[in-house]
Motif scaffolding. Structure first.
Motif, short mmCIF file in Angstrom:
data_model
loop_
_atom_site.label_atom_id
_atom_site.label_comp_id
_atom_site.label_asym_id
_atom_site.label_seq_id
_atom_site.Cartn_x
_atom_site.Cartn_y
_atom_site.Cartn_z
N GLN A 166 0.94 -1.31 -0.02
CA GLN A 166 0.04 0.21 0.03
C GLN A 166 0.83 1.22 -0.14
OE1 GLN A 166 -3.07 0.06 3.03
NE2 GLN A 166 -3.89 1.92 2.36
N GLU A 194 -1.32 10.43 2.12
CA GLU A 194 -2.09 8.94 1.78
C GLU A 194 -0.98 8.15 2.58
OE1 GLU A 194 -1.94 8.18 -2.41
OE2 GLU A 194 -3.07 9.86 -3.10
N ALA A 195 0.28 8.44 2.65
CA ALA A 195 1.11 7.22 3.49
C ALA A 195 0.61 7.39 5.16
CB ALA A 195 2.58 7.89 3.41
N GLU A 250 11.09 15.62 -3.04
CA GLU A 250 10.65 17.06 -3.25
C GLU A 250 11.91 18.00 -3.24
OE1 GLU A 250 7.84 17.61 -0.01
OE2 GLU A 250 6.23 16.31 -1.10
N SER A 289 2.34 2.48 -3.56
CA SER A 289 1.38 3.13 -4.35
C SER A 289 0.95 4.60 -3.97
CB SER A 289 0.23 2.27 -4.59
OG SER A 289 -0.58 2.01 -3.43
N VAL A 290 1.33 4.95 -2.78
CA VAL A 290 0.81 6.51 -2.25
C VAL A 290 1.72 7.30 -3.21
CG1 VAL A 290 0.30 5.33 -0.22
CG2 VAL A 290 2.80 6.52 -0.35
N SER A 291 1.00 8.63 -2.97
CA SER A 291 1.51 9.53 -3.97
C SER A 291 1.86 11.04 -3.13
CB SER A 291 0.40 10.35 -4.95
OG SER A 291 -0.73 10.49 -4.58
N GLY A 292 1.69 10.79 -1.84
CA GLY A 292 1.90 12.03 -0.90
C GLY A 292 1.94 11.65 0.43
N GLN A 322 9.97 10.76 0.04
CA GLN A 322 9.17 11.62 -0.52
C GLN A 322 9.71 13.30 -0.43
OE1 GLN A 322 5.14 11.20 0.98
NE2 GLN A 322 4.65 9.26 -0.42
#
Length: 892
Positions: free
Chosen positions: A513, A522-523, A641, A516-519, A637
Motif C-alpha cells: 500500500q 496518503e502514507a 521534493e 502506491s501512495v503519492s503524497g 518523498q
C-alpha cells in the motif's frame, strides 16, 4: 549447546554484496578543524600512490594560496575546472577520464549555481557509482549529526554539512590530528588564513577550548569507525570469539522485580567504563509469566533504553545459551546478570544462570547482582503452566483411554503384552498432541491404571507383583511425559509461527500500500488504517506542518481533548513516546508515538488499546516496524521534493545565465545603433545632410522596433515560465493577421521582399490576435535572418495561408531559401535558447515562443525541408472555436 555456525543472514548479505557492481572506494581524511593538514596528508598519500604506479588525477584541490599545499600539488595531473564563478570541478570530464584515483578536496563544499548537484558530496557519490575511487577531506563539524553538538560547544552554526550515511559508507577514514597548541601556532604564523581572517578566527572559532572539543569529537568518530571495521571483519571471518579491544556491556533482564536493580547497576558500569551497552530480554517457554510479569519485564526494558541501552527482545528455548550467543554475535565482553536466590529445595547438580553462562562463555566477564529475596511465584520455572484445563479435554482423554481398554479386552487372545502397551501409548500420544498438557497427563495416569487393572496379574486389582510390570508402567509414564512435553512445545511454536505469519502478512500488505501512495497524507492514512486493523485499536494520525498538528485520519473513537492534544504535540515535538504506558504524561488516554526518520519528524500516531495490548512486545514490534516503513517512505518523498526543488532551482539558474548571455548582445546591438545615431543627430544638428538624417532616423526607428520585439519575446517567455500564457480567444481573419505581421517586418527587412500567398475567401480562426501575430513576426524575422539578399530571388520570404476544411485545420507557413534546418536539429530547434548549427545571432527565444503560442491554441509548430532548398516553418492550427464563442458575419 552453543552454535558456532556463521549467521546465514550475514552470509547472504555478503553474497549479495559480492554480486553487486563494483563501486568506487571512498577514503576520507578527517580532521578537527581547518589547518590540521588534511589536504597536505591527502596529497602526500597521492604522491606515494603515484610512485607505486597508480594513476592519480586531481579533480579539485582548494589550496587557498597556501605555499605548502601548492608545493604538494606540483607533479600531479590536474583536471581543468569548469568556468563557473567560482570555478568548480568538471564532473563530466572526471567521469570521462575514469582515473584509478581522483582527489576531491572539501567534501562539504557547496557547488556554484547551475551545477548538476548542489553539493560536492553528491558529485563524489556519482563518481563512486561510476566505479571511480575517490579521496576527499572533511572537518568533523561538517558531519550532519554533529551540527547541533558543534553549535552547543562552539556557538557557531555550520551551514555546509554532509549526511552521516556518506561517512558511514566510506571504505576508510584516516584521522589527521594536530594538538590545539600546534594548530594555533600555525594559525598565528599565517599558514592557515591571511592576517585579517586570522585575527577573526582567533577571537571566534579557533579558541583553544573549541579546538579541544572538536578534537575529542574527531577522535571519538574515528574510534567508532574502527570499532565498526572490527565488527565487519569478525562478520566476514565468521568468528564467534569475543574481542576485548574495548569494553561493551550486556545486561540480561527479565520480569523479576530485581531486574530493575540489575539494569541500574549495568548503567553505572557502562558509564564508568565509558562503554556502549545493550539490554536483552529473553522470553522462554520454561518460565511462567502472567500479564503482570510481562508488563514488568517490558518496563525493565524501557528503563534500560531510557538509561542509554539498546534494547532487544529474543524468544528462545534456553536462556544461558541465548545470552552467550548474543554476547558473541555483538562482541559484548561484559555480562551483567541477576543472581536470584533459590526458593526452597533444588536439585544439587542444577547450575544457576550465572554458573551456566560462565561454563558456556569462559571468555566473558560476568558481574552478578545479588537479589534481596527469592523469585516471585509467578516467575518460577513451571513447564506445566498453561491456560485453564477445559473439561472437554478431560473427557476426551478418559474416553480415548477407555477406547484403548475396550480394544485390549476384545482382542485379549490376539494381542501380546507389548502390543497392548503400544495401544495405550498410542492413546496417550493422541491426547498429548491434541489436548491440553494436563489432559495428556490424566490420560497417562489413566492408561497406566487401566493397564495394571485389566491386563496385569493379578487381574482386576491394583497390586503389582512382577518387577517387570513395574518397569513397564514407569516406562509408559516417562514416554507419555516426553511426548506431552514435545507436543506442548510444538503447539507453542505453531502458535508463534501463526503470529509471525500474520505479522508478515500485515507488513507485506502495508508495504504494498505504501508503494502506491503519492503524497504524505496518503502514507499517513495507510498507516492509520493498517495499524488499526493489525492492533485492533482506535488509531489517529496527525501530520506535523509548520509547528501545528493536522489530523489526517482517525479509525475508531478519536482521541480528543486538550490533554490528548498536548500529549500528541509533546511526542511529535520531542521525537519520543508519550502517554499511556510511558513515563511521560502517563495519565493520557492514548499512547502517542512519533512518526520520524533520523532527525526528521513528520507527525505522530496515537492509539487507544487495553493495557495488555500496549505492553505486548509482538504488537509493539509490529507497530514500530509500520512506523519505520511509513517514516522511510515519507523521508524519501521529502528527499524527492528537495531534489525536485534543487533541480528547478538549477534550471532557473541555467535559464537566467543563458538569458543574460543570449539577450545581452541582442540588447546592446540595437541600443548601440540608437545611441550612435541619436548622439550624432544631437551633436551635429542641421549640419547632417537631410538624406543622411532621414537614413539615421530610419535606423533609430528600425532598431527601436527590434528592441520592442525582443522585449515582447522576453515578456512572453516570462509568462510561459510562470504558466500564465493563456490566450484570449476572439474570431480573427488569418489573412489579416498575416498582413499585419508582414507590415511590421517590412519596415526592417532592408528592402527584401516578403511575399504573401492566401486565398480570397476569409479563413476564420478562434485565436488571440496579439499572440498569433507575435508568432508570425518571430517566424518572419527568423527567415530574414537566415536568408541572404544575394540569393537568386533576392532573399525573398514567402508567407502562405492554407486551409483543409475536411480536416478542420489551417496552416500558416513561412518559407525561406536559407541553409535549412538539419533533420537532427528539428526536434530541438523550438526549445528555449536553442540555436541552429548555422550562426545567425538571435537570443534563441523566438521559436520557443512560436511553439508555445501554437500549443496554447491547440495546434503545433514544426519545421520542414523546402523543396529546392531552404526551410518551411508551419503553424498548424484548428479552424473553429470553443462553444459559446459567437461566430461573426464576414464578407469577403
Amino acid at each position: 549447546m552453543s552454535d558456532d555456525r556463521p549467521d546465514p543472514e550475514r552470509l547472504l548479505a555478503a553474497a549479495k554484496a559480492s554480486e553487486a557492481p563494483r563501486r568506487g572506494r571512498l577514503k576520507v581524511f578527517l580532521g578537527a578543524a581547518a589547518g590540521v593538514g588534511k589536504t597536505c596528508s591527502m596529497l602526500d598519500a597521492a604522491h606515494d600512490a603515484q610512485r607505486a604506479g597508480r594513476p592519480v588525477l586531481v579533480g579539485v584541490v582548494e589550496h587557498h594560496e597556501r605555499a605548502e599545499t601548492l608545493r604538494r600539488v606540483a607533479g600531479l595531473t590536474l583536471l581543468p575546472r569548469r568556468p563557473t564563478t567560482p570555478p568548480e570541478m568538471d564532473l563530466d570530464a572526471a567521469l570521462a577520464a575514469r582515473p584509478a584515483l581522483l582527489l576531491v578536496d572539501e567534501l562539504a563544499h557547496t557547488n556554484a549555481p547551475g551545477s548538476r548537484h548542489p553539493k560536492r558530496w553528491q558529485d563524489v557519490m556519482e563518481l563512486r557509482d561510476a566505479g571511480i575511487d575517490v579521496w576527499t577531506t572533511l572537518n568533523i563539524q561538517h558531519i550532519e549529526s554533529m551540527n547541533d553538538v558543534v553549535q552547543r560547544l562552539t556557538g557557531v552554526v555550520v551551514r555546509e554539512t554532509v549526511p552521516d550515511r556518506v561517512i558511514d559508507e566510506a571504505d576508510e577514514i584516516e584521522l589527521v590530528d594536530l594538538p590545539p597548541d600546534e594548530l594555533l601556532e600555525r594559525l598565528r604564523g599565517g599558514k592557515v588564513y591571511g592576517a585579517d581572517a586570522t585575527n577573526r578566527a582567533l577571537a571566534g572559532f579557533f579558541r583553544k577550548g573549541n579546538l579541544l572539543a572538536l578534537r575529542e569529537l574527531a577522535l571519538r568518530r574515528a574510534a567508532a569507525r574502527v570499532g565498526e571495521q572490527v565488527d565487519d571483519w569478525r562478520d566476514a571471518a565468521a568468528t564467534q570469539a569475543v574481542w576485548t579491544a574495548s569494553d561493551r556491556v550486556l545486561v540480561a533482564i527479565g520480569p523479576s522485580p530485581h531486574s530493575a536493580r540489575v539494569v541500574r547497576v549495568a548503567a553505572r558500569l557502562a558509564r564508568a567504563l565509558d562503554a556502549p551497552w545493550r539490554a536483552l530480554l529473553v522470553r522462554t517457554p520454561t518460565v511462567r509469566e502472567d500479564d503482570e510479569a510481562r508488563s514488568r519485564a517490558l518496563a525493565h526494558l524501557r528503563l534500560a533504553e531510557q538509561l542509554g541501552a539498546q534494547g532487544e527482545i529474543v524468544e528462545a528455548e534456553a536462556l544461558p545459551e541465548t545470552i552467550v550467543a548474543y554476547a558473541r554475535r555483538h562482541n559484548l565482553n561484559t555480562v551483567v546478570l541477576g543472581a536470584t536466590q533459590r526458593a526452597g529445595w533444588s536439585w544439587p547438580w542444577r547450575r544457576s544462570l550465572s554458573e551456566e553462562v560462565a561454563r558456556l562463555g569462559p571468555e566473558l566477564v560476568l558481574h552478578g547482582v545479588p537479589s534481596e529475596g527469592p523469585s516471585p511465584a509467578n516467575l518460577r520455572p513451571n513447564p506445566r503452566a498453561q491456560a485453564p484445563l477445559p473439561p472437554r479435554d478431560v473427557a476426551s482423554a478418559l474416553g480415548v483411554v477407555a477406547l484403548a481398554t475396550a480394544l485390549g479386552v476384545v482382542s485379549q487372545g490376539l494381542l501380546s503384552e507389548s502390543d497392548r502397551v503400544m495401544l495405550f501409548l498410542a492413546a496417550v500420544g493422541w491426547a498429548a498432541f491434541g489436548l491440553h498438557r494436563a489432559a495428556a497427563a490424566i490420560a497417562a495416569v489413566a492408561a497406566i491404571t487401566a493397564l495394571n487393572f485389566f491386563f496385569t496379574e493379578p487381574y482386576y486389582t491394583f497390586w503389582v507383583t512382577d518387577s517387570h510390570n513395574l518397569l513397564t508402567f514407569v516406562g509408559v509414564g516417562l514416554i507419555s511425559a516426553a511426548v506431552a512435553n514435545l507436543a506442548g512445545r510444538m503447539r507453542a511454536r505453531a502458535a508463534e509461527a501463526e503470529g509471525r505469519a500474520a505479522e508478515a502478512q500485515a507488513l507485506y500488505t502495508f508495504g504494498r500500500q505504501l508503494a502506491s501512495v503519492s503524497g504524505p497524507d496518503e502514507a499517513l492514512q495507510a498507516l492509520a488504517s493498517r495499524a488499526a486493523d493489525a492492533l485492533s485499536a482506535a488509531v489517529c494520525v496527525w501530520r506535523l506542518q509548520d509547528g501545528e498538528l493536522i489530523l489526517i485520519a482517525a479509525h475508531g473513537a478519536p482521541l480528543v481533548g486538550q490533554a490528548e492534544h498536548a500529549t500528541a504535540w509533546w511526542a511529535a515535538s520531542h521525537g519520543a513516546q508519550a502517554g499511556a504506558g510511558t513515563s511521560t504524561l502517563p495519565n493520557a488516554e492514548g499512547l502517542y508515538l512519533p512518526v520520524q526518520h533520523n532527525a526528521e519528524r513528520f507527525g505522530v500516531l496515537g492509539m487507544r488499546a487495553a493495557g495488555a495490548a500496549l505492553d505486548d512486545p509482538d504488537r509493539q514490534h509490529l507497530l514500530q516496524t509500520m512506523l519505520d516503513q511509513c517514516s522511510l517512505v515519507l523521508a524519501r518523498q521529502r528527499l524527492a521534493e528537495a531534489a525536485a526543488r534543487s533541480s528547478r532551482a538549477a534550471e532557473i539558474e541555467r535559464v537566467r545565465s543563458n538569458l543574460l548571455a543570449s539577450v545581452s548582445h541582442d540588447l546592446r546591438t540595437p541600443l548601440a545603433a540608437i545611441t550612435g545615431s541619436a548622439t550624432t543627430l544631437a551633436e551635429l544638428g542641421d549640419r547632417v545632410p537631410s538624406a543622411r538624417r532621414a537614413e539615421m532616423l530610419g535606423e533609430i526607428a528600425a532598431e527601436a522596433l527590434r528592441l520592442e520585439r525582443l522585449l515582447e519575446n522576453l515578456l512572453h517567455l516570462t509568462r510561459l515560465d510562470a504558466g500564465a500564457l493563456t490566450p484570449r480567444l476572439e474570431w480573427e481573419v488569418a489573412q489579416d493577421l498575416v498582413g499585419v505581421a508582414v507590415g511590421r517586418m517590412r519596415r526592417t527587412s532592408q528592402g527584401r521582399a516578403i511575399l504573401i500567398h492566401a486565398p480570397e475567401e476569409p479563413i476564420m480562426l478562434a485565436a488571440d490576435g496579439r499572440l498569433l501575430e507575435q508568432a508570425l513576426v518571430n517566424l518572419i524575422e527568423n527567415a530574414l535572418r537566415h536568408t541572404s539578399g544575394d540569393s537568386a530571388d533576392g532573399g525573398a520570404v514567402e508567407v502562405a495561408v492554407e486551409v483543409n476544411e475536411a480536416a478542420g485545420r489551417a496552416r500558416l507557413t513561412v518559407s525561406d531559401r536559407g541553409p535549412g534546418v538539419p533533420e537532427a536539429e528539428r526536434a530541438r530547434i523550438f526549445e528555449t535558447f536553442a540555436r541552429g548549427s548555422t550562426p545567425s545571432g538571435g537570443a534563441g527565444l523566438g521559436l520557443a515562443i512560436v511553439r508555445a503560442v501554437a500549443q496554447v491554441h491547440g495546434g503545433e509548430a514544426r519545421v520542414e525541408a523546402r523543396e529546392g532548398g531552404g526551410a518551411r516553418f508551419v503553424l498548424d492550427l484548428p479552424v473553429g472555436g470553443p462553444e459559446g464563442l459567437h461566430t461573426p458575419e464576414v464578407t469577403p
